[in-house]
Write a protein that holds these residues in place. Sequence first.
Motif, PDB file in Angstrom:
ATOM      1  N   GLU A  55       0.846  -1.314  -0.066  1.00  0.00           N
ATOM      2  CA  GLU A  55      -0.230   0.159   0.024  1.00  0.00           C
ATOM      3  C   GLU A  55       0.977   1.325   0.144  1.00  0.00           C
ATOM      4  O   GLU A  55       0.639   2.116  -0.686  1.00  0.00           O
ATOM      5  CB  GLU A  55      -1.023  -0.004   1.206  1.00  0.00           C
ATOM      6  CG  GLU A  55      -2.032  -1.067   1.179  1.00  0.00           C
ATOM      7  CD  GLU A  55      -2.877  -0.998   0.117  1.00  0.00           C
ATOM      8  OE1 GLU A  55      -3.472  -0.074  -0.388  1.00  0.00           O
ATOM      9  OE2 GLU A  55      -3.102  -2.116  -0.857  1.00  0.00           O
ATOM     10  N   PHE A  56       1.926   1.227   0.774  1.00  0.00           N
ATOM     11  CA  PHE A  56       2.980   2.306   0.812  1.00  0.00           C
ATOM     12  C   PHE A  56       3.397   2.629  -0.595  1.00  0.00           C
ATOM     13  O   PHE A  56       3.794   3.624  -1.043  1.00  0.00           O
ATOM     14  CB  PHE A  56       3.977   2.381   1.928  1.00  0.00           C
ATOM     15  CG  PHE A  56       3.422   2.812   3.215  1.00  0.00           C
ATOM     16  CD1 PHE A  56       3.177   4.252   3.414  1.00  0.00           C
ATOM     17  CD2 PHE A  56       3.162   1.896   4.218  1.00  0.00           C
ATOM     18  CE1 PHE A  56       2.762   4.395   4.499  1.00  0.00           C
ATOM     19  CE2 PHE A  56       2.686   2.492   5.533  1.00  0.00           C
ATOM     20  CZ  PHE A  56       2.558   3.874   5.629  1.00  0.00           C
ATOM     21  N   ALA A  57       3.986   1.257  -1.320  1.00  0.00           N
ATOM     22  CA  ALA A  57       4.449   1.492  -2.451  1.00  0.00           C
ATOM     23  C   ALA A  57       3.607   2.180  -3.539  1.00  0.00           C
ATOM     24  O   ALA A  57       4.004   2.833  -4.395  1.00  0.00           O
ATOM     25  CB  ALA A  57       4.779   0.098  -3.122  1.00  0.00           C
ATOM     26  N   LYS A  58       2.539   1.792  -3.625  1.00  0.00           N
ATOM     27  CA  LYS A  58       1.361   2.561  -4.356  1.00  0.00           C
ATOM     28  C   LYS A  58       1.294   4.129  -4.029  1.00  0.00           C
ATOM     29  O   LYS A  58       1.005   4.723  -5.010  1.00  0.00           O
ATOM     30  CB  LYS A  58      -0.226   1.989  -4.246  1.00  0.00           C
ATOM     31  CG  LYS A  58      -0.421   0.560  -4.565  1.00  0.00           C
ATOM     32  CD  LYS A  58      -1.496   0.099  -4.033  1.00  0.00           C
ATOM     33  CE  LYS A  58      -1.642  -1.463  -4.206  1.00  0.00           C
ATOM     34  NZ  LYS A  58      -2.866  -2.014  -3.953  1.00  0.00           N
ATOM     35  N   LEU A  59       1.652   4.621  -2.870  1.00  0.00           N
ATOM     36  CA  LEU A  59       1.573   5.881  -2.529  1.00  0.00           C
ATOM     37  C   LEU A  59       2.866   6.584  -2.858  1.00  0.00           C
ATOM     38  O   LEU A  59       3.190   7.888  -2.567  1.00  0.00           O
ATOM     39  CB  LEU A  59       1.172   6.038  -1.130  1.00  0.00           C
ATOM     40  CG  LEU A  59      -0.050   5.665  -0.893  1.00  0.00           C
ATOM     41  CD1 LEU A  59      -0.228   5.569   0.906  1.00  0.00           C
ATOM     42  CD2 LEU A  59      -1.248   6.433  -1.506  1.00  0.00           C
ATOM     43  N   LYS A  60       3.790   5.887  -3.517  1.00  0.00           N
ATOM     44  CA  LYS A  60       5.040   6.486  -4.204  1.00  0.00           C
ATOM     45  C   LYS A  60       6.138   6.977  -2.875  1.00  0.00           C
ATOM     46  O   LYS A  60       6.679   8.083  -2.937  1.00  0.00           O
ATOM     47  CB  LYS A  60       4.913   7.690  -5.042  1.00  0.00           C
ATOM     48  CG  LYS A  60       4.034   7.397  -5.965  1.00  0.00           C
ATOM     49  CD  LYS A  60       4.332   6.356  -7.040  1.00  0.00           C
ATOM     50  CE  LYS A  60       3.272   6.035  -7.969  1.00  0.00           C
ATOM     51  NZ  LYS A  60       3.807   4.876  -8.731  1.00  0.00           N
ATOM     52  N   CYS A  61       6.044   6.274  -1.781  1.00  0.00           N
ATOM     53  CA  CYS A  61       7.088   6.168  -0.854  1.00  0.00           C
ATOM     54  C   CYS A  61       8.343   5.510  -1.161  1.00  0.00           C
ATOM     55  O   CYS A  61       8.472   4.662  -2.019  1.00  0.00           O
ATOM     56  CB  CYS A  61       6.319   5.744   0.510  1.00  0.00           C
ATOM     57  SG  CYS A  61       5.086   6.514   1.103  1.00  0.00           S
ATOM     58  N   LYS A  62       9.332   5.952  -0.317  1.00  0.00           N
ATOM     59  CA  LYS A  62      10.637   5.250  -0.526  1.00  0.00           C
ATOM     60  C   LYS A  62      10.540   4.160   0.607  1.00  0.00           C
ATOM     61  O   LYS A  62      10.430   4.701   2.015  1.00  0.00           O
ATOM     62  CB  LYS A  62      12.070   6.160  -0.074  1.00  0.00           C
ATOM     63  CG  LYS A  62      13.317   5.681  -0.391  1.00  0.00           C
ATOM     64  CD  LYS A  62      14.279   6.649  -0.246  1.00  0.00           C
ATOM     65  CE  LYS A  62      14.526   7.424  -1.283  1.00  0.00           C
ATOM     66  NZ  LYS A  62      15.728   8.530  -1.388  1.00  0.00           N
TER      67      LYS A  62
END
Length: 232
Positions: A55-62
């Motif tokens: 889910e964090f990957a989809k939000l463009k986090c590192k």
Amino acid sequence: MKFFLDCLLLLPLLLIFTLESLLKLFIPKKRKSVTGEIVLITGAGHGIGRLTAYEFAKLKCKLVLWDINKHGLEETAAECKRLGAKVHSSAVDCSNREEIYSSAKKVKAEIGDVSILVNNAGVVYTSDLFATQDPQIEKTFEVNVLAHFWTTKAFLPEMMKNNHGHIVTVASAAGHTGVPFLLAYCSSKFAAVGFHKALTEELAALERTGIKTTCLCPNFINTGFIKNPSTR
């Protein structure tokens, strides 16, 4: 009889939660952007940690992913990269304080300051008190609560300097109620809930209003820790 009493106690809660959900439906809260934030997730090799990473990957986090299970960690990292995130993964034993500190030092030097910390790693042993071996009890507390202290001590100072960050404690419904044959697990999760509450109060006392805290207390989830989980 107890079942009917439980139902009666549940009804007012259902009413409150339904009204709250309706209110949020018509007056939704503005979501904060986490794009570009450095997010560290422990126990990212499977289960809740893996899905949280997605889910964090989809939000463009590192993403910085830790888990003792190297194979599972590699699978999570590969999918997060496919989703478009920048990912750094390391096999870290969250029962080992010095390994946490040395890995955290490496993260800060090579990647940057972690601004969202998700303390998710956990272990569980299903047996009665006398069948639970002493090293298993120690391991339960080392991973389920003491690791939260070490990761928070490692990454919170920079959050406090910037007055910006978020610390997520993944506890459990077992942190609010006792469950037979999960004595060590329940005790450790009660401690995790207490850690979250005390940390929240301490940050407020220090006037670090830009650092948020969240405590998650899920019920049984079929992540592989416990086979065929069920509860009333």
